[in-house]
Design a protein around this motif. Structure first.
Motif, PDB file in Angstrom:
ATOM      1  N   GLY A  97       0.798  -1.217   0.000  1.00 48.66           N
ATOM      2  CA  GLY A  97       0.000   0.000   0.000  1.00 48.66           C
ATOM      3  C   GLY A  97       0.828   1.263   0.000  1.00 48.66           C
ATOM      4  O   GLY A  97       0.295   2.349  -0.219  1.00 48.66           O
ATOM      5  N   GLY A  98       2.140   1.134   0.264  1.00 45.34           N
ATOM      6  CA  GLY A  98       3.036   2.275   0.169  1.00 45.34           C
ATOM      7  C   GLY A  98       3.378   2.573  -1.278  1.00 45.34           C
ATOM      8  O   GLY A  98       2.809   1.982  -2.208  1.00 45.34           O
ATOM      9  N   ARG A  99       4.320   3.473  -1.479  1.00 48.23           N
ATOM     10  CA  ARG A  99       4.700   3.876  -2.825  1.00 48.23           C
ATOM     11  C   ARG A  99       6.155   3.526  -3.091  1.00 48.23           C
ATOM     12  O   ARG A  99       6.983   3.459  -2.176  1.00 48.23           O
ATOM     13  CB  ARG A  99       4.481   5.385  -3.009  1.00 48.23           C
ATOM     14  CG  ARG A  99       3.022   5.798  -2.922  1.00 48.23           C
ATOM     15  CD  ARG A  99       2.236   5.362  -4.147  1.00 48.23           C
ATOM     16  NE  ARG A  99       0.823   5.734  -4.048  1.00 48.23           N
ATOM     17  CZ  ARG A  99      -0.062   5.571  -5.031  1.00 48.23           C
ATOM     18  NH1 ARG A  99       0.340   5.061  -6.193  1.00 48.23           N
ATOM     19  NH2 ARG A  99      -1.325   5.899  -4.871  1.00 48.23           N
ATOM     20  N   ASP A 119       9.102   5.399  -1.601  1.00 54.29           N
ATOM     21  CA  ASP A 119       9.421   5.226  -0.182  1.00 54.29           C
ATOM     22  C   ASP A 119      10.757   4.506  -0.046  1.00 54.29           C
ATOM     23  O   ASP A 119      11.557   4.800   0.857  1.00 54.29           O
ATOM     24  CB  ASP A 119       8.331   4.423   0.534  1.00 54.29           C
ATOM     25  CG  ASP A 119       6.972   5.110   0.520  1.00 54.29           C
ATOM     26  OD1 ASP A 119       6.914   6.324   0.220  1.00 54.29           O
ATOM     27  OD2 ASP A 119       5.971   4.427   0.806  1.00 54.29           O
ATOM     28  N   GLY A 134       6.476   8.650  -1.147  1.00 52.92           N
ATOM     29  CA  GLY A 134       5.067   8.807  -1.464  1.00 52.92           C
ATOM     30  C   GLY A 134       4.740   8.982  -2.924  1.00 52.92           C
ATOM     31  O   GLY A 134       3.630   9.406  -3.250  1.00 52.92           O
ATOM     32  N   ARG A 135       5.664   8.631  -3.801  1.00 52.35           N
ATOM     33  CA  ARG A 135       5.438   8.810  -5.232  1.00 52.35           C
ATOM     34  C   ARG A 135       5.612   7.480  -5.956  1.00 52.35           C
ATOM     35  O   ARG A 135       6.148   6.527  -5.435  1.00 52.35           O
ATOM     36  CB  ARG A 135       6.402   9.855  -5.798  1.00 52.35           C
ATOM     37  CG  ARG A 135       6.230  11.226  -5.165  1.00 52.35           C
ATOM     38  CD  ARG A 135       7.138  12.255  -5.789  1.00 52.35           C
ATOM     39  NE  ARG A 135       6.878  13.590  -5.239  1.00 52.35           N
ATOM     40  CZ  ARG A 135       7.434  14.693  -5.686  1.00 52.35           C
ATOM     41  NH1 ARG A 135       8.280  14.660  -6.697  1.00 52.35           N
ATOM     42  NH2 ARG A 135       7.145  15.860  -5.128  1.00 52.35           N
ATOM     43  N   PRO A 140       4.409   4.052  -8.414  1.00 49.28           N
ATOM     44  CA  PRO A 140       3.399   3.003  -8.303  1.00 49.28           C
ATOM     45  C   PRO A 140       3.196   2.537  -6.863  1.00 49.28           C
ATOM     46  O   PRO A 140       4.116   2.570  -6.043  1.00 49.28           O
ATOM     47  CB  PRO A 140       3.978   1.872  -9.161  1.00 49.28           C
ATOM     48  CG  PRO A 140       4.991   2.514 -10.037  1.00 49.28           C
ATOM     49  CD  PRO A 140       5.538   3.674  -9.274  1.00 49.28           C
ATOM     50  N   LYS A 141       1.988   2.090  -6.588  1.00 50.98           N
ATOM     51  CA  LYS A 141       1.693   1.517  -5.280  1.00 50.98           C
ATOM     52  C   LYS A 141       2.375   0.153  -5.166  1.00 50.98           C
ATOM     53  O   LYS A 141       2.450  -0.613  -6.125  1.00 50.98           O
ATOM     54  CB  LYS A 141       0.182   1.371  -5.095  1.00 50.98           C
ATOM     55  CG  LYS A 141      -0.242   0.878  -3.722  1.00 50.98           C
ATOM     56  CD  LYS A 141      -1.759   0.792  -3.591  1.00 50.98           C
ATOM     57  CE  LYS A 141      -2.377   2.181  -3.548  1.00 50.98           C
ATOM     58  NZ  LYS A 141      -3.843   2.100  -3.259  1.00 50.98           N
ATOM     59  N   VAL A 183       2.368  -3.523  -4.191  1.00 54.61           N
ATOM     60  CA  VAL A 183       1.310  -4.514  -4.041  1.00 54.61           C
ATOM     61  C   VAL A 183       1.904  -5.914  -4.045  1.00 54.61           C
ATOM     62  O   VAL A 183       3.036  -6.135  -4.476  1.00 54.61           O
ATOM     63  CB  VAL A 183       0.265  -4.395  -5.170  1.00 54.61           C
ATOM     64  CG1 VAL A 183      -0.399  -3.017  -5.160  1.00 54.61           C
ATOM     65  CG2 VAL A 183       0.910  -4.652  -6.534  1.00 54.61           C
TER      66      VAL A 183
END
Length: 273
Positions: A145-147, A150, A193-194, A196-197, A199
């Protein structure tokens, strides 16, 4: 397997297949770490690597890739990445980065280590240490769920807090799976915070490259070997990893990353082993 905005999302079974390739890579690199010494050539190391990869039932993913002639990249001192193995003989005090890839049943693993030759200078040992540590800080920052950035920001923050090293910007980490290089790119710098997510089913090769001096670089006439402009040494560390609901699982680390992640207070998330 499916693709989300060009990013390959693997099934559990496909990630397990990648773990098989990752273990071949991890074990080959540990074998090479023990073989690094003054008097051995980079070509000798390449032959050892190819034999071990093939005897493990895998295929060297680098050999023949866009015409590359080695099963490993062997980058010495001011060579950042993509050094072609051959007749160069290692000398006491050198610093060598060894990048290795293997394919098992069509799935890739990719990792790199930086190793001192004999009694290397303290500044080279510290360079290699911070390079490896920054990679693990990147893994520790990764959350479902992070980016993507990060990871990038954590790498940069650790380097900046502990050194004045150059962070190479022209070469970055990457997605990996049914091909060695896939989207997305994984920079070693940037704001969190930038991108793709993060997953389940995504697999990334994270690979910081640091220099003692400035990060400016150029490629030699062989069209492969990347060297620092100022002639100062570089270090390169890499692992392939994925995220599960339990945490990061480092597919090319023999222990799955358990030891290093525990040192950072992070629970690792193996699907097997």
């Amino acid at each position: 397997m499916f693709r989300d905005r060009g990013i390959e999302i693997k099934t559990r079974e496909q990630i397990l297949a990648m773990r098989k390739a990752g273990l071949v890579v991890g074990r080959t690199l540990e074998l090479l770490r023990g073989e690094v010494k003054a008097g051995i050539s980079t070509g000798d190391l390449d032959a050892i690597a190819e034999d071990n990869i093939r005897s493990s039932g895998a295929i060297p993913s680098f050999k023949g890739y866009h015409g590359f002639t080695g099963s490993i990249c062997a980058s010495v001192n001011d060579e950042i990445v993509h050094g072609i193995p051959g007749g160069r003989v290692l000398a006491d005090g050198d610093l060598i980065s060894i990048d290795c890839g293997a394919i098992v049943d069509g799935w890739h693993g990719d990792a790199a280590i930086t190793v001192p030759v004999g009694e290397a200078a303290d500044e080279l040992l510290e360079l290699a240490r911070i390079c490896e540590e920054s990679m693990w800080r990147g893994f520790a920052a990764a959350r479902l769920g992070g980016r993507l950035t990060d990871i990038s920001a954590a790498i940069e923050a650790h380097v900046r807090a502990n050194s004045s090293y150059g962070i190479v910007e022209d070469f970055v980490g990457h997605g990996i799976g049914s091909a060695m290089h896939q989207p997305p790119n994984v920079p070693n710098f940037g704001r969190p915070g930038r991108g793709p997510k993060l997953v389940e089913g995504m697999a990334l090769a994270v690979e910081p490259m640091l220099t003692l001096g400035k990060q400016d670089n150029h490629t030699l006439e062989d069209d492969w070997t990347v060297v620092t402009d100022d002639g100062r040494s570089a270090a390169h560390t890499e692992h392939t990893f994925t995220l599960t609901p339990q945490g990061p699982w480092v597919l090319t680390a023999i222990d799955g990353g358990e030891t290093k992640l525990a040192e950072l207070g992070i629970t690792f998330g193996p699907l097997a082993d």
